[in-house]
Design a protein around this motif. Structure first.
Motif, short mmCIF file in Angstrom:
data_model
loop_
_atom_site.label_atom_id
_atom_site.label_comp_id
_atom_site.label_asym_id
_atom_site.label_seq_id
_atom_site.Cartn_x
_atom_site.Cartn_y
_atom_site.Cartn_z
N ARG A 226 -41.17 -44.61 18.97
CA ARG A 226 -41.94 -43.16 19.26
C ARG A 226 -43.11 -43.13 20.01
N VAL A 227 -43.00 -42.38 21.19
CA VAL A 227 -44.18 -42.29 22.13
C VAL A 227 -45.37 -41.46 21.42
N TYR B 200 -54.41 -48.10 26.30
CA TYR B 200 -53.90 -48.96 25.42
C TYR B 200 -54.04 -48.56 23.85
N PHE B 201 -53.18 -48.91 22.97
CA PHE B 201 -52.73 -48.53 21.75
C PHE B 201 -52.87 -49.63 20.75
N SER B 202 -53.26 -49.33 19.50
CA SER B 202 -52.55 -50.41 18.52
C SER B 202 -51.78 -49.73 17.50
N VAL C 27 -48.47 -59.03 21.23
CA VAL C 27 -49.83 -59.20 21.44
C VAL C 27 -50.69 -58.31 20.15
N ASN C 28 -51.33 -58.91 19.59
CA ASN C 28 -51.95 -58.07 18.70
C ASN C 28 -53.32 -57.56 18.83
N ALA C 29 -53.61 -56.49 18.07
CA ALA C 29 -54.70 -55.51 18.50
C ALA C 29 -54.93 -54.68 17.52
N GLY C 30 -56.47 -54.77 16.96
CA GLY C 30 -56.72 -53.79 16.04
C GLY C 30 -56.07 -53.56 14.70
N GLY C 31 -55.58 -54.81 14.18
CA GLY C 31 -54.66 -54.77 13.03
C GLY C 31 -53.37 -54.61 13.07
N GLY C 32 -53.01 -54.07 14.36
CA GLY C 32 -51.39 -53.87 14.58
C GLY C 32 -51.04 -54.69 16.05
N CYS D 45 -49.04 -45.14 16.24
CA CYS D 45 -50.00 -45.75 17.48
C CYS D 45 -51.26 -45.02 17.62
N SER D 46 -52.22 -45.65 17.81
CA SER D 46 -53.34 -44.78 17.94
C SER D 46 -54.22 -45.40 19.09
N ILE D 47 -54.99 -44.52 20.05
CA ILE D 47 -55.71 -45.33 20.91
C ILE D 47 -56.81 -46.38 20.56
#
Length: 413
Positions: free
Chosen positions: A171-172, A217-219, A120-125, A225-227
């Motif tokens: 990577r978490v 949720y993270f992108s 699922v895509n989100a925020g350019g990622g 990965c960022s919030i």
């Protein structure tokens, strides 16, 4: 044995931490590359079958056994079929913990085998989720799948693939790992969350409010990965609420009673829909409405406590300093204790519920124990865990969905 309390996940809603304990399992290889509905378990003994449920495409078998690793106790498992959207590429995964304390389907990556699900895509990622629990976190990608429950299907449902080893998810991020330890194992391949809400986080994660919450949720991109916010359509969704057809307003969990000494295998039923078919009618069942966060009230020894009904908790958990504790956190009274607490809905409906707590250390190694109780994990609350379900049909009405007695959220039993 060890306590699993309370249930799989109570999400951060409106900046209030309602996260509850979830214990998931590393996959024991319990999937199969077919789309057949789960069958009744071989070797079931008389009394295993749950009463008063007619067969139908809206009925999913429930099995209580020792789980994928032999450690499970009071764990209601179902099988769920996942398919790549609009394809015949499917995999049925067993030992998914049925949990009324969370929302959404979460599956261990290792249980998927070769089944590939689109991101699922989100925020350019691409979207990932950090499941926030009292005991730690569950990290993984958000992917799209057609999800089959019995003979019903929810199309293109966002689900979490926990411990996804694919590149951007491997990577978490610290904003997730710093919330606590990773979750421990307890004999399951994932969680089927069937609580009150349509999405697992809702408007709090769909707006700028997310910046004031721990990361959910993270992108994710190649650089990390960022919030991020997640629109409602991209969040983990209630699988029953997303079913095509009319059986999407709630569900019922039906389990037989179990003997004093416990049982090695118990079979029951997850019935989809409320008042939509002959086999899911409420009849004269009493209704107990709930608050937006899923709670109602329980009075125990004169104290009024926030309470919830949670099939993902393996005991009844409540505060009582007068009852001796085992080292495991379960109660171990010197003799069986006959107790009672009064459950009260927001609508004022009230009922006294008798229950018994025995010495947990004296119980045999059966997987179903109706008299298992323990000390509450999160503050002063009352968790009506799985022992409450034995010998009952318990309805869960999804928030905002119409039923013959009005919209959810409510419990009925």
């Amino acid at each position: 044995m060890s306590p699993r309390a309370p249930g799989a996940a109570r999400w951060l809603r409106h900046a209030a931490a309602l996260a509850l304990l979830a214990i998931l399992a590393a996959c024991g290889g319990g999937g199969s590359d077919d789309a057949a509905a789960p069958a009744a378990s071989p070797g079931a003994t008389p009394g295993d079958t749950a009463p008063d449920v007619a067969a139908g495409s809206n009925v999913v078998p429930i099995l209580l056994d020792r789980g994928t690793d032999g450690s499970a106790i009071n764990s209601p498992f179902v099988s769920v079929t996942l398919c790549a959207p609009a394809s015949g590429n499917c995999r049925t995964i067993d030992h998914i913990l049925l949990d009324t304390g969370s929302v959404g389907l979460r599956v261990k990556a290792s249980a998927l085998g070769t089944l590939a699900l689109p991101a699922v895509n989100a925020g350019g990622g691409v979207l990932a989720e950090c499941g926030l629990f009292a005991s730690g976190f569950a990290w993984g990608s958000v992917r799209s799948a057609d999800v089959r429950l019995g003979g019903q299907q929810a199309a293109a449902l966002p689900v979490q693939v926990m411990d996804d080893p694919a590149g951007p998810y491997a990577r978490v991020p610290a904003d997730c790992s710093d919330t606590g330890p990773a979750l421990a194992d307890a004999g399951s391949n994932g969680i089927l969350g069937v609580g009150f809400d349509v999405q697992d986080c809702g408007s709090a994660c769909a707006s700028s409010v997310v910046s004031r919450l721990p990361g959910v949720y993270f992108s994710c991109t190649a650089s990390g990965c960022s919030i991020a916010t997640a629109p409602l359509a991209s969040q983990l969704a209630h699988p029953v609420a997303a079913l095509a057809g009319g059986d999407n307003n709630g569900l019922a969990i039906v389990l037989p009673d179990v003997p004093v000494g416990g049982s090695q295998r118990v079979a029951g039923s997850l019935v989809l829909g409320i008042g939509t078919r002959a086999n899911n009618q409420l009849g004269g069942t009493a209704i107990y409405t709930a608050r937006a966060n899923g709670s109602f009230s329980t009075t125990y020894k004169g104290a009024v406590l926030p309470a919830f009904i949670d099939s993902g908790s393996n005991g009844i958990f409540f505060p009582d300093a007068a009852i001796p504790l085992c080292s495991s956190g379960f109660y171990c009274p010197p003799s069986p204790l006959a107790l009672s607490a009064t459950a009260t809905g927001v609508n004022g409906a009230s009922v006294a519920v008798p229950f018994t707590v025995v010495d947990a250390s004296s119980l045999p190694s059966g997987t179903a124990a109706a008299r298992l109780g323990g000390s509450v994990v999160l503050g002063s609350s009352f968790d009506w865990g799985l022992p409450f379900f034995f010998g009952r049909k318990v309805f869960v009405a999804i928030a905002g969905r119409a039923t013959p007695v009005g919209p959810g959220p409510f419990w009925a039993f």
